[in-house]
Design a protein around this motif. Sequence first.
Motif, PDB file in Angstrom:
ATOM      1  N   GLU A 163       5.135   3.940   5.120  1.00 28.73           N
ATOM      2  CA  GLU A 163       4.102   2.941   4.800  1.00 28.73           C
ATOM      3  C   GLU A 163       4.685   1.530   4.916  1.00 28.73           C
ATOM      4  OE1 GLU A 163       1.339   1.458   1.038  1.00 28.73           O
ATOM      5  OE2 GLU A 163       2.244   3.460   0.976  1.00 28.73           O
ATOM      6  N   LYS A 164       5.879   1.344   4.370  1.00 27.73           N
ATOM      7  CA  LYS A 164       6.539   0.032   4.485  1.00 27.73           C
ATOM      8  C   LYS A 164       6.780  -0.319   5.952  1.00 27.73           C
ATOM      9  CE  LYS A 164       9.251   0.871   0.258  1.00 27.73           C
ATOM     10  NZ  LYS A 164       8.631  -0.038  -0.701  1.00 27.73           N
ATOM     11  N   SER A 165       7.217   0.668   6.711  1.00 25.50           N
ATOM     12  CA  SER A 165       7.517   0.459   8.118  1.00 25.50           C
ATOM     13  C   SER A 165       6.273   0.017   8.884  1.00 25.50           C
ATOM     14  CB  SER A 165       8.083   1.754   8.717  1.00 25.50           C
ATOM     15  OG  SER A 165       8.385   1.592  10.076  1.00 25.50           O
ATOM     16  N   ILE A 166       5.159   0.687   8.642  1.00 28.77           N
ATOM     17  CA  ILE A 166       3.905   0.353   9.337  1.00 28.77           C
ATOM     18  C   ILE A 166       3.418  -1.030   8.929  1.00 28.77           C
ATOM     19  CG2 ILE A 166       1.475   1.005   9.586  1.00 28.77           C
ATOM     20  CD1 ILE A 166       2.505   3.979   9.172  1.00 28.77           C
ATOM     21  N   TYR A 174      14.234   5.160   0.798  1.00 31.38           N
ATOM     22  CA  TYR A 174      14.238   5.881   2.067  1.00 31.38           C
ATOM     23  C   TYR A 174      13.985   7.375   1.840  1.00 31.38           C
ATOM     24  CZ  TYR A 174      15.731   7.485   6.691  1.00 31.38           C
ATOM     25  OH  TYR A 174      15.772   8.047   7.936  1.00 31.38           O
ATOM     26  N   ASN A 175      14.407   7.883   0.710  1.00 30.93           N
ATOM     27  CA  ASN A 175      14.238   9.309   0.427  1.00 30.93           C
ATOM     28  C   ASN A 175      12.794   9.700   0.163  1.00 30.93           C
ATOM     29  OD1 ASN A 175      16.965   9.971   0.760  1.00 30.93           O
ATOM     30  ND2 ASN A 175      17.440   9.305  -1.335  1.00 30.93           N
ATOM     31  N   ASP A 176      11.952   8.710  -0.141  1.00 25.74           N
ATOM     32  CA  ASP A 176      10.511   8.958  -0.255  1.00 25.74           C
ATOM     33  C   ASP A 176       9.901   8.587   1.089  1.00 25.74           C
ATOM     34  OD1 ASP A 176       7.793   9.000  -0.716  1.00 25.74           O
ATOM     35  OD2 ASP A 176       7.866   7.818  -2.562  1.00 25.74           O
ATOM     36  N   GLN A 177       9.876   9.550   2.027  1.00 24.90           N
ATOM     37  CA  GLN A 177       9.539   9.230   3.409  1.00 24.90           C
ATOM     38  C   GLN A 177       8.126   8.668   3.578  1.00 24.90           C
ATOM     39  OE1 GLN A 177      11.079   9.355   6.840  1.00 24.90           O
ATOM     40  NE2 GLN A 177      12.532   8.674   5.286  1.00 24.90           N
ATOM     41  N   ASN A 178       7.155   9.155   2.808  1.00 27.38           N
ATOM     42  CA  ASN A 178       5.799   8.625   2.949  1.00 27.38           C
ATOM     43  C   ASN A 178       5.753   7.151   2.584  1.00 27.38           C
ATOM     44  OD1 ASN A 178       4.843  11.091   3.779  1.00 27.38           O
ATOM     45  ND2 ASN A 178       4.110  11.706   1.757  1.00 27.38           N
ATOM     46  N   ASP A 191      -2.008   6.364   6.293  1.00 29.30           N
ATOM     47  CA  ASP A 191      -2.564   7.492   7.041  1.00 29.30           C
ATOM     48  C   ASP A 191      -1.449   8.477   7.403  1.00 29.30           C
ATOM     49  OD1 ASP A 191      -3.216   8.810   9.798  1.00 29.30           O
ATOM     50  OD2 ASP A 191      -5.159   8.181   9.018  1.00 29.30           O
ATOM     51  N   ALA A 192      -1.548   9.701   6.887  1.00 25.79           N
ATOM     52  CA  ALA A 192      -0.471  10.684   7.060  1.00 25.79           C
ATOM     53  C   ALA A 192      -0.240  11.014   8.527  1.00 25.79           C
ATOM     54  CB  ALA A 192      -0.799  11.952   6.274  1.00 25.79           C
ATOM     55  N   SER A 193      -1.305  11.123   9.292  1.00 29.43           N
ATOM     56  CA  SER A 193      -1.170  11.457  10.710  1.00 29.43           C
ATOM     57  C   SER A 193      -0.455  10.341  11.470  1.00 29.43           C
ATOM     58  CB  SER A 193      -2.560  11.699  11.317  1.00 29.43           C
ATOM     59  OG  SER A 193      -2.455  11.912  12.706  1.00 29.43           O
ATOM     60  N   PHE A 194      -0.835   9.102  11.183  1.00 28.98           N
ATOM     61  CA  PHE A 194      -0.185   7.978  11.867  1.00 28.98           C
ATOM     62  C   PHE A 194       1.259   7.832  11.407  1.00 28.98           C
ATOM     63  CE2 PHE A 194       0.612   3.388  12.666  1.00 28.98           C
ATOM     64  CZ  PHE A 194       0.424   3.425  14.043  1.00 28.98           C
TER      65      PHE A 194
END
Length: 799
Positions: free
Chosen positions: A766-769, A758-762, A493-496
């Motif tokens: 997603e990995k972080s969430i 890391y350079n692909d922030q989206n 989810d882009a907003s989250f």
Amino acid sequence: MFSSKEAFKQRFLEKFEKMYSKSFAESTLQEQYNTLGQLVREFVSHDWIETNEFYRSNQKKQAYYFSIEFLLGRLLGSNLLNLGVRDIIEVGLKELGVDLIELEEQEVDAGLGNGGLGRLAACFLDSLASLSLPGHGVGIRYKHGLFDQKIVDGYQVELPEQWLRNGNVWEIRKASHSIEVKFGGEVQVSHNGQLMFHHVNAETVTAVPYDMPVIGYQNKVVNTLRLWSAEPSQFRPDKGDVMKYKRETEAISEFLYPDDSHIDGKILRLKQQYFLVSAGLQSIIRSYLKNNYDLLQFHQRVAIHVNDTHPVLAIPELMRILMDEHGFGWEEAWEITTHTISYTNHTTLSEALEKWPTSIFKPLLPRIYMIIEEINERFCKQLWMKYTGNWKRIEEMAIIAHGMIKMAHLAIVGSHSVNGVAQIHTDILKSREMKMFYEFYPYKFNNKTNGITHRRWLMKANPELTSAIKDAIGDEWIVNPKKLALLMDYAKDASFQDKIFEVKQCKKRSLAKRIKSLTGIVVDEQSIFDVQVKRLHAYKRQLLNILHIMYLYNRLKEDANFSITPRTFIFGAKASPGYYYAKKIIKLINTLAVKVNNDPKTKEMLKVIFLENYRVSLAEEIIPAANVSEQISTASKEASGTGNMKFMMNGAITIGTLDGANVEILEEVGSDNIYTFGLTADQVLAYQRNGGYRAHEYYHHNKYLHQVIDQLVGGFFSVTSQEFETIYDSLLVQNDEYFVLKDFHSYVHTHEKLGAAYNDQNSWLEKSIINIAKSGRFSSDRTIKEYADEIWKIHSSKQ
């Protein structure tokens, strides 16, 4: 606690005036903190009394967690959180011109622990209370803790940790509950219908308890952490030098882990361990008998858990109390003892499995030694019945052999449960370190993967992330952490993702500000915050991290086409005062930092930060800000780890070996959301068993590795070539015991993949969430429920 902010302000000001007899306008921050702490402690007193009365009147079985360490951190913030009153107090104080955060900063971290062992114990106490389980802590009230670490010219310098300088607002001294503990002397035997043993001519020490409340999360449950302080006994017969006796007595609770590189230090450590278990057990039994319970049922009403081998003398001490003070025969006492005591093993390192020379042990604890001898003799007879003629096996399994008492062996023989702290750790114990014991007692062994309290490590340490999670999935996860898995629906989810990014940047800005204030170094808040904070030990391989930074530095200096995403490497670690090699690693980190941070060609791309005096309160600032979590121990060496769980819960991505709980984190998040590298545990164990590893081969066949190792002794740093010779020799002369060179290429390659990701922030967010969502499994609530149900057999007071 307070019906309104006005009610709080009135109580607060009244309390201040009673304590200090002056106007509030003249108050200091320390006085304001003391006032608030006293007010909170007094408020929970009613629930504390009610909790204990409920356990007594309902005859609840209670667990006592004996640990040489309890690394509590600051308690004001977590207590306000668990009481659910932080907001009203924060507003009330603000109207009085007081900043609650400033008051929290006045609190000194309690000097009661050192590392993961003690922090685990603290998390467990929080979970016990928050799950309404009747479980308490038993430890030592160290006057000075381990040490305060200062870095001077890159070297670690140890200063006394004077955490009690301004008192401890959370404790209550209970002098009327004191216990006498005996050392030295002789054992006399008498025959009065049965054999009786009397410990005579002993030196007596008074153990004075200090109780601290352990507050459950918004459930009115308050358990107890009882800490024992050693004081001179008024019953001591006159034996000469009174001041010497006073000094030696008070030394027992003076420092955590006194230096045991000499005989006096060994004796002091042994005294500490017996002091803890004797005071704790005598107190528990005294309280038990006050309720007119039958000691034959002791194990049905009391569970004693020993956290690692330090409190294992609880086994012979409980035998002593039952036999010598209450007239039980051996078989009855042994039945009660072995059904009461359970043991957690925390290591696969043979050097960390405690052994005591009989030459020290027997004179200091003569009756305890006799009991251990008897336990050993009876155990060896059992072994002979099963392994007749196999003297080698019996010798290896014996509790006493070659003039040494093996505490882990005593723990296994004298307890009903032996658990490891991650599945791979437990499997290694069963297949290697304790294989013979597992074959003899297969029913005793089980696994309890460690956990962390999400109340401190997410809710308190990262309120911004907590708020974002609540907005997305509600707050049911607070009482049921597995509900964090609902966040999986928001991973893309882009907003989250934007919210999670903003939270992380907020925490990075805060940490960057702290780094600037502590070190004077300005770090790039947009860089990757790559963090390794933990105790300094060779097997944890801070050295591998350092060699990788040196590699990056060399490449940036020498190759104009080489580029990296800017990195800030953050270290925090204490080395044991006598651990020469670990202290050299600290010097190496700081020496490298000076070089890298001041090189105009690299300083915009690389920064190296060592934050001195790593502790719980500092960890609460570092961990929420981390992008990358370094969990790079030699596979098979780290029992579990809990830092890996704290970073994961705060959205950092792990780079790690398949060691400890990393294996279970991988199972949870999947291989796309963790970066693993290096030898597996089986491969490490195979090398150790069969040989075949040649560190020189990796040194000669990897030009980058060759370069960084040569730089350790080749004038690369502005120090003498001998400064890091010990580290150089550990790799090449001593054949790299922890496989740093073997894993170097894999580590470098995995870091390259991580940097690109890391350079692909989206994708990174997603990995972080996903990591946050899957962290619920690693809540200590889950761990403690397993202990309660499967080992201790204790039940919630809400049932």
